[in-house]
Design a protein around this motif. Structure first.
Motif, PDB file in Angstrom:
ATOM      1  N   GLN A  70       4.121  -1.721 -11.305  1.00 53.61           N
ATOM      2  CA  GLN A  70       3.782  -3.036 -10.749  1.00 53.61           C
ATOM      3  C   GLN A  70       5.055  -3.786 -10.350  1.00 53.61           C
ATOM      4  N   ASN A  73       6.546  -2.101  -7.226  1.00 54.54           N
ATOM      5  CA  ASN A  73       5.837  -2.445  -5.995  1.00 54.54           C
ATOM      6  C   ASN A  73       6.214  -3.843  -5.513  1.00 54.54           C
ATOM      7  N   ARG A  76       9.749  -3.688  -4.041  1.00 56.43           N
ATOM      8  CA  ARG A  76       9.771  -3.041  -2.730  1.00 56.43           C
ATOM      9  C   ARG A  76       9.358  -3.986  -1.597  1.00 56.43           C
ATOM     10  N   THR A  77       8.717  -5.099  -1.908  1.00 59.91           N
ATOM     11  CA  THR A  77       8.415  -6.086  -0.866  1.00 59.91           C
ATOM     12  C   THR A  77       9.675  -6.848  -0.462  1.00 59.91           C
ATOM     13  N   VAL A 108       7.681   7.471  -6.550  1.00 58.22           N
ATOM     14  CA  VAL A 108       7.767   6.079  -6.982  1.00 58.22           C
ATOM     15  C   VAL A 108       9.104   5.820  -7.673  1.00 58.22           C
TER      16      VAL A 108
END
Length: 127
Positions: A70, A73, A76-77, A108
């Motif tokens: 989480q 992710n 990565r934005t 990942v």
């Protein structure tokens, strides 16, 4: 650079991060990564340093892995330049570590870190 744990405003460092705070933690990690990306010499970021004493057992390994994913992710934005390393380990090799490593998807996370502070043992005995 490593993220030792979540900010104490989110939860105590002596217990697991509550479910209600996991998205906040992921967003906090992303905000940190957004700052770090201005420093191109920083190439690696460890998500949650040495929390294997708080998370124990197969169910906890899944929870810890999911928390790292989480956070990954969210990071990565903000940037794809950092190599992200999930939850560096300190405890001697055990089934929990094996379970955690088996959950890691190479697409990942491309690395895992083990911090061995032992001054005893041998090259074949990691305890």
């Amino acid at each position: 650079i490593n993220i030792p744990k979540w900010p104490t405003a989110m939860a105590s460092h002596s217990a697991k991060l509550p479910d209600a705070k996991k998205a906040d933690f992921a967003n906090w990690c992303a905000a940190l990564a957004d700052i770090i990306k201005a420093y191109p010499k920083v190439t690696h970021l460890e998500i949650l340093n040495e929390v294997d004493n708080l998370y124990n057992g197969s169910a906890d390994m899944t929870e810890l892995h999911n928390l790292c994913v989480q956070a990954r992710n969210a990071i990565r934005t903000k940037t794809t330049a950092l190599t992200l390393i999930p939850a560096p380990w300190t405890q001697p090799y055990d089934t929990d570590m094996n379970t955690f490593i088996s959950l890691i998807n190479k697409d990942v996370f491309s690395a895992f870190s083990y911090h061995n502070y032992s001054t005893s043992g041998t090259s074949t005995d990691l305890n």
